[in-house]
Design a protein around this motif. Structure first.
Motif, short mmCIF file in Angstrom:
data_model
loop_
_atom_site.label_atom_id
_atom_site.label_comp_id
_atom_site.label_asym_id
_atom_site.label_seq_id
_atom_site.Cartn_x
_atom_site.Cartn_y
_atom_site.Cartn_z
N SER A 176 -20.11 11.13 -4.13
CA SER A 176 -19.59 12.05 -4.97
C SER A 176 -18.82 12.42 -3.38
N TYR A 229 -5.80 11.81 -5.19
CA TYR A 229 -4.91 10.85 -4.01
C TYR A 229 -4.06 10.75 -3.32
N PHE A 231 -2.41 -7.82 3.49
CA PHE A 231 -2.76 -6.54 1.91
C PHE A 231 -2.87 -7.44 0.45
N VAL A 282 -10.03 18.25 -4.11
CA VAL A 282 -10.71 16.00 -4.20
C VAL A 282 -11.51 16.03 -4.94
N LEU A 283 -12.73 16.34 -4.64
CA LEU A 283 -14.14 16.15 -5.10
C LEU A 283 -13.44 16.53 -6.58
N PHE A 321 -8.48 10.80 7.94
CA PHE A 321 -7.47 11.71 8.85
C PHE A 321 -9.06 13.63 9.10
N VAL A 322 -9.80 13.52 7.82
CA VAL A 322 -10.51 15.10 7.25
C VAL A 322 -11.48 14.26 8.21
N ALA A 360 -14.15 12.18 -1.49
CA ALA A 360 -13.29 12.63 -0.67
C ALA A 360 -12.84 13.28 0.39
N VAL A 361 -13.90 12.68 1.10
CA VAL A 361 -13.52 12.65 2.48
C VAL A 361 -12.33 11.15 2.94
N PRO A 362 -11.54 11.60 3.31
CA PRO A 362 -10.35 11.29 3.70
C PRO A 362 -10.02 10.78 5.16
N ILE A 381 -10.10 20.96 1.74
CA ILE A 381 -9.57 19.47 1.09
C ILE A 381 -10.20 18.77 0.48
N VAL A 382 -11.38 18.32 1.39
CA VAL A 382 -12.66 17.47 0.08
C VAL A 382 -12.99 18.60 -1.25
N LEU A 394 -4.18 13.58 -0.93
CA LEU A 394 -4.44 12.58 0.31
C LEU A 394 -3.70 12.04 1.18
N VAL A 407 -3.65 6.02 9.83
CA VAL A 407 -3.84 7.48 10.01
C VAL A 407 -4.79 7.54 11.48
N PRO A 444 0.66 -1.06 -0.33
CA PRO A 444 0.06 0.05 0.35
C PRO A 444 0.94 1.33 0.16
N LEU A 479 -11.53 14.52 -8.97
CA LEU A 479 -12.18 13.85 -9.06
C LEU A 479 -13.24 13.11 -10.63
N ALA A 527 -3.38 -0.21 5.30
CA ALA A 527 -3.21 0.74 6.03
C ALA A 527 -3.64 2.46 5.93
N LEU A 569 0.62 4.24 1.56
CA LEU A 569 0.99 5.34 2.42
C LEU A 569 1.93 4.67 3.25
N ALA A 606 -1.10 14.60 2.07
CA ALA A 606 -1.89 15.25 3.96
C ALA A 606 -1.82 14.19 4.95
N ALA A 607 -2.50 13.55 4.71
CA ALA A 607 -2.87 12.15 5.55
C ALA A 607 -0.91 11.54 6.65
#
Lengths: 300, 317
Positions: B140, A220, B293, A271-272, B148-149, B144-146, A267-268, A223, B256, A136, A275, B252, A138, A226-227
Motif C-alpha cells: 500500500s 494521481y 505506449f 497520497v496514501l 521523483f520522490v 503511493a511513492v512516486p 507527499i507519500v 503526483l 522524470v 499518457p 488512495l 512517460a 504526463l 508534483a512531478a
C-alpha cells in the motif's frame, strides 16, 4: 463488475450519514480522512500557522536543523521548511482539486450520455475516450507546457483532459449497470423522462463509486502535478510547492536531504491517505467483505 | 481461429486510427503555440521580409496546413523525423543514443516489476497472517511513492551517503550502465511493483478459494504443483495484462527519472527541447512515446487473451 457488486450489496443506511460514512471508511479510512482534514486545515490557515514568511531567504541561516524558531529547519537559502511546507500545501492541493473538478464536469455528462444512448453518440464518446487514453497524462502535460509555456494553468488543463477518460469509463460502466436495474424500467413506464431518471436516481446511486474514483484521481493528479513541478514545468519558483521542494537536487548531492525527505514523506502520506479513502468510498470494502464472506461460507 | 483473427484485425485498425489522430494532434499542437517555428530559427533578431519568406519556404511553411501535415506524415512513415531547429542535426540521429538509454531503463524497471510484483503478491497470498499483513501494508505504501520522490531519497541514501551507485550519468561500460541504471530503475518500478503485487495477491487468493484448487488439495496433489498448474495458470491472464499496462506506463514516467539522474535518455531530451522550443524534436519524441505506449498496451491485452482462453472466448463472442 465491482461496480455492479457494490450496487447490489450496498443497503441504504438507516443511521445518520456521518456514522454511515464512518463505517464505510473503516479504521484506516477514518485515520486517513483525519490526516487529510489536517492537511486541508493547514493549507487554509497557512498564514496564521506560520510566523515566518515562506519566501524570505537568509543565507546566513542555510541548512539549519530542527529548532524552536525553525521547527523543521531551513533549506539551502535559509527559508523556513515548515512555512514552505504549509504554504506548499495550498498549491499542492488546489491544482489536483481543479483537475478533478474539471475532469468530473466533462466525464459525468459524457459518461451518462454514452451509457444511456446507443449508436453514434455512445460510439463517439467511446472512441474519444480511447484516443485520449492513448496519450499518457504526463506526456500530454509536457506537450501542453511546450506550447503554452510552463505554469500551473497549462499543467492543470492538460491533466484534466488526460484524467477525463479514467472517470468517464467508471461513470459509463456504473451507469450501464444501473440501466439494467428494474427500477429504471419502472420509472420509464411511469413516464419519467430519462434526464430526470439519470439526475435524480442514477447519479445518486453511482455517486459513491464516482466519488471514490475521483478521490483516487485526486491522488494521481497530485503526483503528476508534483512531478511536473519537480521537472520545473509546473509551479514556478519562488512559489512553494511540495514537488518543487523535492526537486532540490543540489541540497541532496551536498548531503543536506532534510527538506527533500520531509516533503517526500508529506507527499507519500497524503497520497496514501487519498488512495485509502478513495478505495473505501469506491466500495472496495464491500467487495472484499463479500469475498471474505463467500470464502467463510465455502469453508463451513 | 477466425474469430481471433477478426478481433486482432479490429484492434489493429483501432490502433492505426488512434495513432493517426494522435499524430494529427501532435503536429497541430505546435501551431497553437504563441511563437512560430521560424521565429525560433531567428532567435531574437528581426529578419527582413525576404529572409523571412525564404525561411518559411525552406521550412515548408508557405504551403496549406493539411498539405504540410500529410507531407510530414509521409516523411515520418519513411523514417525521417525532420531536423532539429537548434542543432540542425537530423532528429533520428539525435535520438539514437537517448532511445537506447530509455529502452534499457524501461526493460530494467520491467524486470524489477515482474520479479518484485509477482514475488510479493504470491508470498502474501500463500502466507496468510503476519506475512500477508506486512506485505499488504508495504505494498500500500509502495503504491503511493512516486518516481521523483523515490529517486531523490535513493540518491541521498545510496549514492551520497553510502556511495554504492553513481548519483547521475549513464556509465561507460555495460557493467557501468547496469550500475548507473539500478537506482533509476528501482525508483521507476516502485509504484508499478506495488500495483502488480496487489493484483497478483487478489488473483491468487481468488484461485486459492476456488473449487478446482480444493479438489486438487483433496486429491493429494503437492502444494508446489497446485500453485504452478492450478493457481498461477488461472491467475496468469489478469496478472500479465496489468503488468503489461504498467510497463507501457513506464515510458512517460521515465521522463522524470531520467531528469533526476541525468541519464540523457529520450525524456531528458524532451524536457530540454521543450525549454528550447525545438518543435521537431518535441514532436518526434511525443509521437515515438505515444506509438510505443499504444503498441505496448495492445500487446498487453493480446498477451492476456493468449494466456487465458476464457477471456478470449468472452471477447470474441
Amino acid at each position: 463488475m465491482s461496480a455492479q457488486a457494490a450496487a447490489v450489496v450496498r443497503v441504504p443506511p438507516r443511521r445518520g450519514w456521518f456514522r454511515a460514512l464512518g463505517s464505510t471508511l473503516g479504521l484506516p479510512g477514518r485515520v486517513s480522512s483525519a490526516f487529510l482534514l489536517l492537511v486541508v486545515i493547514a493549507a487554509v490557515l497557512a498564514p496564521a500557522l506560520t510566523p515566518t514568511d515562506p519566501n524570505t531567504t537568509n543565507l546566513l541561516e542555510s541548512f539549519q536543523g530542527f529548532s524552536a524558531q525553525h521547527w523543521l529547519g531551513t533549506d539551502s537559502t535559509g527559508r523556513d521548511i515548515a512555512a514552505r511546507l504549509i504554504f506548499g500545501a495550498r498549491t499542492s492541493l488546489l491544482g489536483p482539486a481543479a483537475i478533478v473538478v474539471l475532469a468530473l464536469a466533462i466525464s459525468v455528462p459524457l459518461g451518462l450520455v454514452a451509457a444511456w444512448t446507443r449508436g453514434w453518440r455512445a460510439g463517439l464518446v467511446n472512441r474519444a475516450v480511447d484516443v485520449v487514453f492513448a496519450v499518457p497524462g504526463l506526456l500530454l502535460a509536457i506537450l501542453t507546457v511546450a506550447i503554452f509555456g510552463p505554469g500551473l494553468a497549462s499543467a492543470v488543463s492538460a491533466l484534466a483532459v488526460a484524467y477525463t477518460p479514467f472517470l468517464a469509463r467508471v461513470v459509463i460502466s456504473a451507469a450501464e449497470a444501473q440501466r439494467r436495474q428494474p427500477y429504471v424500467d419502472v420509472l420509464t413506464v411511469q413516464g419519467v423522462s430519462p434526464v430526470r431518471i439519470m439526475v435524480r436516481h442514477v447519479l445518486r446511486n453511482i455517486g459513491p463509486i464516482v466519488v471514490g474514483q475521483a478521490t483516487i484521481t485526486f491522488a494521481y493528479a497530485l503526483l503528476d502535478l508534483a512531478a511536473l513541478s519537480f521537472l520545473g514545468l509546473g509551479v514556478q519558483a519562488p512559489q512553494s510547492d511540495w514537488g518543487v521542494m523535492v526537486s532540490d537536487r543540489d541540497a541532496v548531492l551536498q548531503d543536506h536531504p532534510q527538506q527533500v525527505v520531509i516533503a517526500s514523506v508529506v507527499i507519500v502520506l497524503t497520497v496514501l491517505a487519498l488512495l485509502v479513502v478513495g478505495a473505501r468510498l469506491g466500495g472496495e470494502t464491500v467487495t472484499r467483505r463479500g469475498a471474505a464472506r463467500r470464502r467463510r461460507k465455502e469453508r463451513s | 481461429m477466425p474469430a481471433l483473427v477478426q478481433l486482432l484485425a479490429r484492434r489493429l485498425l483501432g490502433l492505426l486510427a488512434t495513432l493517426l489522430v494522435a499524430s494529427f494532434v501532435v503536429y497541430t499542437s505546435i501551431y497553437l503555440s504563441p511563437g512560430s517555428p521560424e521565429s525560433v530559427l531567428f532567435g531574437g533578431r528581426q529578419p527582413s521580409p525576404e529572409l523571412l519568406a525564404a525561411a518559411r519556404a525552406h521550412l515548408g511553411l508557405d504551403e496549406p496546413f493539411l498539405v504540410r501535415y500529410f507531407h510530414w506524415l509521409r516523411e515520418v512513415l519513411g523514417g525521417d523525423l525532420g531536423t532539429s531547429l537548434i542543432s540542425q542535426q537530423p532528429v533520428t540521429a539525435k535520438l539514437g543514443h537517448p532511445l537506447e538509454v530509455t529502452v534499457l531503463l524501461v526493460l530494467y524497471a520491467a524486470a524489477i516489476i515482474v520479479v518484485a510484483g509477482l514475488g510479493l503478491g504470491l508470498l502474501s497470498a500463500l502466507n496468510p497472517g503476519i506475512v500477508d499483513a506486512g506485505i499488504t501494508g508495504l505494498v500500500s505504501v509502495a503504491t503511493a511513492v512516486p518516481a521523483f520522490v523515490a529517486s531523490s531519497v535513493l540518491i541521498s541514501v545510496f549514492a551520497v551517503r553510502l556511495g554504492w551507485f553513481p548519483p547521475f550519468g549513464f556509465g561507460d561500460s555495460v557493467g557501468g550502465h547496469l550500475r548507473a541504471l539500478t537506482l533509476p530503475a528501482v525508483s521507476l518500478a516502485i509504484i508499478s511493483s506495488g500495483l502488480v503485487a496487489r493484483v497478483t495477491r487478489a488473483a491468487a487468493l481468488e484461485q486459492n478459494s476456488s473449487e478446482h484448487v480444493r479438489t486438487a488439495v483433496s486429491r493429494g496433489v503437492s502444494r508446489r504443483r497446485i500453485i504452478r498448474t492450478h493457481v498461477l495458470r488461472n491467475a496468469a491472464g489478469p496478472i500479465a495484462t496489468v503488468t503489461g499496462l504498467q510497463v507501457a506506463g513506464l515510458l512517460a514516467a521515465s521522463v522524470v527519472v531520467e531528469q533526476a539522474f541525468g541519464l540523457g535518455g529520450l525524456g531528458q531530451v524532451l524536457i530540454s527541447s521543450v525549454q528550447q522550443k525545438d518543435f521537431p524534436v518535441v514532436q518526434a519524441i511525443c509521437l515515438l512515446l505515444v506509438a510505443a505506449f499504444v503498441v505496448l498496451n495492445l500487446t498487453a491485452d493480446l498477451i492476456g487473451l493468449l494466456i487465458d482462453p476464457r477471456a478470449r472466448k468472452a471477447s470474441t463472442a
